[in-house]
Design a protein around this motif. Structure first.
Motif, PDB file in Angstrom:
ATOM      1  N   LYS A  88     -15.622  -4.290  -4.605  1.00  0.00           N
ATOM      2  CA  LYS A  88     -15.728  -3.184  -4.886  1.00  0.00           C
ATOM      3  C   LYS A  88     -15.129  -2.347  -3.602  1.00  0.00           C
ATOM      4  O   LYS A  88     -15.376  -1.006  -3.561  1.00  0.00           O
ATOM      5  CB  LYS A  88     -17.240  -2.647  -5.179  1.00  0.00           C
ATOM      6  CG  LYS A  88     -17.880  -3.358  -6.430  1.00  0.00           C
ATOM      7  CD  LYS A  88     -17.069  -2.884  -7.511  1.00  0.00           C
ATOM      8  CE  LYS A  88     -17.457  -3.430  -8.895  1.00  0.00           C
ATOM      9  NZ  LYS A  88     -16.667  -2.687 -10.085  1.00  0.00           N
ATOM     10  N   SER A  89     -14.869  -2.864  -2.657  1.00  0.00           N
ATOM     11  CA  SER A  89     -14.403  -2.079  -1.393  1.00  0.00           C
ATOM     12  C   SER A  89     -13.099  -1.332  -1.833  1.00  0.00           C
ATOM     13  O   SER A  89     -12.429  -1.633  -2.522  1.00  0.00           O
ATOM     14  CB  SER A  89     -13.885  -3.188  -0.407  1.00  0.00           C
ATOM     15  OG  SER A  89     -12.998  -3.821  -0.704  1.00  0.00           O
ATOM     16  N   GLY A  90     -13.131  -0.205  -1.371  1.00  0.00           N
ATOM     17  CA  GLY A  90     -12.032   0.971  -1.702  1.00  0.00           C
ATOM     18  C   GLY A  90     -12.121   1.625  -3.005  1.00  0.00           C
ATOM     19  O   GLY A  90     -11.529   2.209  -3.311  1.00  0.00           O
ATOM     20  N   TYR A  91     -13.294   1.523  -3.722  1.00  0.00           N
ATOM     21  CA  TYR A  91     -13.699   1.942  -4.713  1.00  0.00           C
ATOM     22  C   TYR A  91     -14.613   3.117  -4.636  1.00  0.00           C
ATOM     23  O   TYR A  91     -15.780   2.893  -3.918  1.00  0.00           O
ATOM     24  CB  TYR A  91     -14.130   0.948  -5.875  1.00  0.00           C
ATOM     25  CG  TYR A  91     -12.872   0.385  -6.403  1.00  0.00           C
ATOM     26  CD1 TYR A  91     -12.385   0.528  -7.507  1.00  0.00           C
ATOM     27  CD2 TYR A  91     -12.437  -0.669  -5.819  1.00  0.00           C
ATOM     28  CE1 TYR A  91     -11.331  -0.380  -7.929  1.00  0.00           C
ATOM     29  CE2 TYR A  91     -11.248  -1.450  -6.139  1.00  0.00           C
ATOM     30  CZ  TYR A  91     -10.855  -1.215  -7.194  1.00  0.00           C
ATOM     31  OH  TYR A  91      -9.580  -1.984  -7.851  1.00  0.00           O
ATOM     32  N   ALA A  97      -7.086  11.087   4.044  1.00  0.00           N
ATOM     33  CA  ALA A  97      -5.535  10.904   4.059  1.00  0.00           C
ATOM     34  C   ALA A  97      -5.154   9.490   4.113  1.00  0.00           C
ATOM     35  O   ALA A  97      -4.082   9.131   3.467  1.00  0.00           O
ATOM     36  CB  ALA A  97      -5.169  11.775   5.206  1.00  0.00           C
ATOM     37  N   ASN A  98      -5.892   8.856   4.841  1.00  0.00           N
ATOM     38  CA  ASN A  98      -5.412   7.152   5.250  1.00  0.00           C
ATOM     39  C   ASN A  98      -5.501   6.437   3.692  1.00  0.00           C
ATOM     40  O   ASN A  98      -4.910   5.352   3.820  1.00  0.00           O
ATOM     41  CB  ASN A  98      -6.050   6.429   6.236  1.00  0.00           C
ATOM     42  CG  ASN A  98      -7.309   6.476   6.235  1.00  0.00           C
ATOM     43  OD1 ASN A  98      -8.207   7.269   5.358  1.00  0.00           O
ATOM     44  ND2 ASN A  98      -7.845   5.422   6.885  1.00  0.00           N
ATOM     45  N   ASP A  99      -6.139   6.951   2.662  1.00  0.00           N
ATOM     46  CA  ASP A  99      -6.491   6.188   1.242  1.00  0.00           C
ATOM     47  C   ASP A  99      -5.110   6.704   0.609  1.00  0.00           C
ATOM     48  O   ASP A  99      -5.031   5.934  -0.622  1.00  0.00           O
ATOM     49  CB  ASP A  99      -7.453   6.809   0.514  1.00  0.00           C
ATOM     50  CG  ASP A  99      -8.741   6.273   1.553  1.00  0.00           C
ATOM     51  OD1 ASP A  99      -8.692   4.923   1.930  1.00  0.00           O
ATOM     52  OD2 ASP A  99      -9.751   7.097   1.515  1.00  0.00           O
ATOM     53  N   ALA A 120      -3.041   7.455  -4.802  1.00  0.00           N
ATOM     54  CA  ALA A 120      -4.051   6.594  -4.203  1.00  0.00           C
ATOM     55  C   ALA A 120      -3.411   5.166  -3.776  1.00  0.00           C
ATOM     56  O   ALA A 120      -2.591   4.884  -4.480  1.00  0.00           O
ATOM     57  CB  ALA A 120      -5.331   5.981  -4.796  1.00  0.00           C
ATOM     58  N   LYS A 121      -3.256   4.667  -2.632  1.00  0.00           N
ATOM     59  CA  LYS A 121      -2.898   3.279  -2.392  1.00  0.00           C
ATOM     60  C   LYS A 121      -3.149   2.212  -3.127  1.00  0.00           C
ATOM     61  O   LYS A 121      -4.373   2.273  -3.788  1.00  0.00           O
ATOM     62  CB  LYS A 121      -3.019   3.048  -0.777  1.00  0.00           C
ATOM     63  CG  LYS A 121      -2.250   4.113   0.206  1.00  0.00           C
ATOM     64  CD  LYS A 121      -2.685   3.757   1.582  1.00  0.00           C
ATOM     65  CE  LYS A 121      -2.145   4.583   2.606  1.00  0.00           C
ATOM     66  NZ  LYS A 121      -2.221   4.122   4.153  1.00  0.00           N
ATOM     67  N   SER A 122      -2.431   1.162  -3.185  1.00  0.00           N
ATOM     68  CA  SER A 122      -2.939   0.155  -4.000  1.00  0.00           C
ATOM     69  C   SER A 122      -4.006  -0.610  -3.752  1.00  0.00           C
ATOM     70  O   SER A 122      -4.455  -0.737  -2.791  1.00  0.00           O
ATOM     71  CB  SER A 122      -1.631  -0.964  -3.992  1.00  0.00           C
ATOM     72  OG  SER A 122      -1.934  -2.255  -4.636  1.00  0.00           O
ATOM     73  N   GLY A 123      -4.760  -0.523  -4.938  1.00  0.00           N
ATOM     74  CA  GLY A 123      -6.194  -1.093  -4.777  1.00  0.00           C
ATOM     75  C   GLY A 123      -7.154  -0.171  -4.615  1.00  0.00           C
ATOM     76  O   GLY A 123      -8.311  -0.532  -4.281  1.00  0.00           O
ATOM     77  N   SER A 159      -6.246   6.948  -8.735  1.00  0.00           N
ATOM     78  CA  SER A 159      -6.231   5.515  -8.886  1.00  0.00           C
ATOM     79  C   SER A 159      -5.027   5.409  -9.672  1.00  0.00           C
ATOM     80  O   SER A 159      -4.540   5.920 -10.700  1.00  0.00           O
ATOM     81  CB  SER A 159      -7.590   5.022  -9.593  1.00  0.00           C
ATOM     82  OG  SER A 159      -7.560   3.624  -9.794  1.00  0.00           O
ATOM     83  N   GLY A 160      -4.478   4.326  -9.524  1.00  0.00           N
ATOM     84  CA  GLY A 160      -3.255   3.919  -9.972  1.00  0.00           C
ATOM     85  C   GLY A 160      -1.984   4.655  -9.942  1.00  0.00           C
ATOM     86  O   GLY A 160      -1.795   5.282  -8.871  1.00  0.00           O
ATOM     87  N   ASP A 161      -1.759   5.375 -11.259  1.00  0.00           N
ATOM     88  CA  ASP A 161      -0.423   6.424 -11.207  1.00  0.00           C
ATOM     89  C   ASP A 161      -1.015   7.801 -11.244  1.00  0.00           C
ATOM     90  O   ASP A 161      -0.069   8.595 -11.428  1.00  0.00           O
ATOM     91  CB  ASP A 161       0.441   6.096 -12.522  1.00  0.00           C
ATOM     92  CG  ASP A 161       1.046   4.653 -12.459  1.00  0.00           C
ATOM     93  OD1 ASP A 161       1.514   4.212 -11.304  1.00  0.00           O
ATOM     94  OD2 ASP A 161       1.332   4.047 -13.448  1.00  0.00           O
ATOM     95  N   ALA A 162      -2.192   7.796 -11.007  1.00  0.00           N
ATOM     96  CA  ALA A 162      -2.631   9.426 -11.119  1.00  0.00           C
ATOM     97  C   ALA A 162      -2.081   9.970  -9.774  1.00  0.00           C
ATOM     98  O   ALA A 162      -2.218   9.525  -8.757  1.00  0.00           O
ATOM     99  CB  ALA A 162      -4.336   9.268 -11.097  1.00  0.00           C
TER     100      ALA A 162
END
Length: 226
Positions: A88-91, A97-99, A120-123, A159-162
């Motif tokens: 669940k890290s990163g969720y 800004a670094n995300d 959002a960056k991958s993951g 998240s993803g393509d948003a």
């Protein structure tokens, strides 16, 4: 309690045997003390020590079993967590800004502005909880962009393509001049510890810049002064 009493009784019996052996050797002559007396005493001590060691080994084995069981239970709980949804890290966090990955394009509407797209960056799954980004050109207060209130009003989940968009007009005055910059600094909140410095597609002349709110619709982020 019974096991402690039993162990204590065993030690007392061994001690009695040792005393009896010593008494026997004392009653014998000098030669017998040397020959036969030395043998029983070490034997008794070794037996007593081996019993204690055996008890210790049993205790250690028992503790070891419990430890193994605990490790197994712990592993099991981790497996359950993983099966329930994985790492669940990163969720579910507030976006910093670094995300995010930023893309800046130069647009011609309304006299020209920069359209910023944030993903959002991958993951990572995060939420833009503050409607307006903190945007500046350099660190001077006069080069911080003023919010104009355009754009979406609700928190945006990325998240993803948003994609979330914001529009920046670096120069809102008609006067000649201004300060030129090749990068823009973007923060998601005022307290963002890791603002992003994003390369502009061209050199910007900055004088009283403005910025819109985040929106999922890029058409809402054409910055104008009402």
């Amino acid at each position: 309690m019974r096991s402690r009493l039993a162990a204590r009784s065993a030690r007392l019996v061994l001690a009695s045997v040792a005393v009896a052996a010593l008494a026997t050797t004392t009653a014998c002559g000098p030669e017998e003390v040397t020959d036969s007396g030395s043998s029983p005493a070490p034997s008794v001590v070794a037996t007593d020590g081996s019993d204690k060691d055996a008890g210790s080994d049993k205790t250690d084995d028992s503790a070891g079993d419990k430890s193994s069981a605990g490790g197994s239970d712990s592993s099991g709980s981790n497996d359950t967590s993983d099966s329930a949804g994985g790492d669940k890290s990163g969720y579910g966090q507030v976006c910093g800004a670094n995300d995010l990955d930023f893309t800046v394009t130069s647009e011609s509407q309304a006299g020209g502005y920069y359209l910023v797209a944030a993903k959002a960056k991958s993951g990572i799954t995060c939420t833009l909880e503050e409607n307006t980004p903190v945007v500046s050109f350099g660190s001077d207060a006069e080069n911080f962009a003023s919010p104009v209130g355009q754009g979406g009003a609700d928190p945006i989940k990325l998240s993803g393509d948003a994609v979330a968009y914001t529009g920046i007009n670096p120069k809102t005055t008609d006067a000649n001049g201004g300060v030129e910059f090749e990068n823009v600094i973007i923060s998601t909140t005022e307290g963002d510890p890791n603002p992003a410095s994003v390369r502009l597609p061209d050199t910007a002349t900055v004088d009283k810049p403005i910025v819109t709110n985040w929106s999922t619709d890029s058409a809402e982020t054409i910055p104008v002064i009402a």
